[in-house]
Write a protein that holds these residues in place. Sequence first.
Motif, PDB file in Angstrom:
ATOM      1  N   ALA A 140     -43.628  -0.559  90.957  1.00  0.00           N
ATOM      2  CA  ALA A 140     -42.846  -0.143  92.128  1.00  0.00           C
ATOM      3  C   ALA A 140     -41.878  -1.264  92.476  1.00  0.00           C
ATOM      4  O   ALA A 140     -42.277  -2.434  92.548  1.00  0.00           O
ATOM      5  N   TRP A 141     -40.613  -0.907  92.731  1.00  0.00           N
ATOM      6  CA  TRP A 141     -39.582  -1.928  92.950  1.00  0.00           C
ATOM      7  C   TRP A 141     -38.700  -1.596  94.141  1.00  0.00           C
ATOM      8  O   TRP A 141     -38.344  -0.430  94.369  1.00  0.00           O
ATOM      9  N   LEU A 142     -38.345  -2.652  94.852  1.00  0.00           N
ATOM     10  CA  LEU A 142     -37.319  -2.624  95.885  1.00  0.00           C
ATOM     11  C   LEU A 142     -36.149  -3.453  95.355  1.00  0.00           C
ATOM     12  O   LEU A 142     -36.292  -4.658  95.150  1.00  0.00           O
ATOM     13  N   ILE A 143     -35.004  -2.801  95.096  1.00  0.00           N
ATOM     14  CA  ILE A 143     -33.850  -3.461  94.493  1.00  0.00           C
ATOM     15  C   ILE A 143     -32.665  -3.245  95.427  1.00  0.00           C
ATOM     16  O   ILE A 143     -32.207  -2.122  95.612  1.00  0.00           O
ATOM     17  N   ARG A 197     -40.361  -0.180  83.453  1.00  0.00           N
ATOM     18  CA  ARG A 197     -40.678   1.254  83.539  1.00  0.00           C
ATOM     19  C   ARG A 197     -41.356   1.628  84.861  1.00  0.00           C
ATOM     20  O   ARG A 197     -42.388   2.300  84.884  1.00  0.00           O
ATOM     21  N   PRO A 198     -40.820   1.210  85.994  1.00  0.00           N
ATOM     22  CA  PRO A 198     -41.465   1.545  87.272  1.00  0.00           C
ATOM     23  C   PRO A 198     -41.411   3.039  87.554  1.00  0.00           C
ATOM     24  O   PRO A 198     -40.524   3.752  87.086  1.00  0.00           O
ATOM     25  N   ASN A 199     -42.364   3.487  88.359  1.00  0.00           N
ATOM     26  CA  ASN A 199     -42.431   4.904  88.749  1.00  0.00           C
ATOM     27  C   ASN A 199     -41.846   5.170  90.126  1.00  0.00           C
ATOM     28  O   ASN A 199     -41.523   6.315  90.449  1.00  0.00           O
ATOM     29  N   LEU A 200     -41.737   4.127  90.950  1.00  0.00           N
ATOM     30  CA  LEU A 200     -41.226   4.294  92.307  1.00  0.00           C
ATOM     31  C   LEU A 200     -40.243   3.165  92.609  1.00  0.00           C
ATOM     32  O   LEU A 200     -40.605   1.983  92.526  1.00  0.00           O
TER      33      LEU A 200
END
Length: 373
Positions: A140-143, A197-200
């Motif tokens: 999960a990433w915040l970009i 390959r994050p999902n969220l």
Amino acid sequence: MEATHAPAKRGGTNVLACLRCCFVVALLAGAFSSCITSASKTEAHLRTRNVVIVVIDGPRYSETWGNTPGLIPNMATTLKQKGVFFSNFQNDGFTYTNSGHAAITTGVNQPIDNYGDEFPANPSIFQYWLKETGKPATAAWLISSKDKLHILANTMDSLWHDMFLPSVNCGVNGPGTGYRADSLTLVEVKRILTEHRPNLVLINFMEPDGFAHAGNADFYRRGISRDDKLVKELWDFLGKDSHYRKKTALLITNDHGRHLDGIDGGWQEHGDGCEGCRHVSLLALGPDFRKGVAIDASRTLVDIAPTVARLLHFEMDSVAVVPRLDTTVLQVAADSARLAGPTRDSLVIVPRLEKTVLKGQVIRELFPAGKLR
């Protein structure tokens, strides 16, 4: 360029930030119990395995969907035909950046420091999902082009604080390093999607808001146009990558709009309850959504979080908390050394955490009839 689990800066002068400790103490006291939403347990028939949220920061509706194709030809033509567009989407809470983004990620409208010195009061969709799945932070990433939005990765809630944190890539090189060009943010997005390959994922593109505040009308419009191209480039990338193709929902929205002409600075500013500040948009594309549909029903930013929860099969607490500030008038001594002397009124700001039912609802209009059980 990465800054994973970046801690929030402390010591801001904003009133809410100054009262952060009081909020945390209240949370530690365990004053509020939680109950679980009644979302479907599995929805195994849904094909969505990944959700990407793009927040185009602060364009005014009249310069985007109110004048199509105009500055957004890719979204208004090619992408709109592939998904569901909401023409009456609203920020019905606080119309500034950090609060608007927190509404998207927590499902709660709350007043919050806008300088990156305060966490949201409630846990985010990232934390709920990582706890549910047991996956690593890189799933999960915040970009974000804005460095201050690192705060979305954490919460003041003592039961969730520093727990189940997503990975963070914000600003030039983390908190306090300044804003980054949106084109460079997309470079980071593609790198992270390819490597991890994050999902969220939540992506913030900041240029319309940044150039509007700078009073640069040409660059404000250019920022809208550039972000339209970047969103199309992202959609094409998702469609070609085997991990994301036909398995990914893309939600494109805004955190707030801008003042209407003649209101407190017009297009250069935002922050009140005028129609220009509240009127945002949502364009949603994905394997489980309808296609080529325009909806005029009113939906709001807080509806995004429970919709993501339904798509990715996790549950959110149905009871949330909202910080409120009350003022109390006290009689205090005019001279602290002479307590028996003349008195004067003093205003004391008292923070209170009010328990509230999670207001957001799954956006059912996205789905074909009978798709959701």
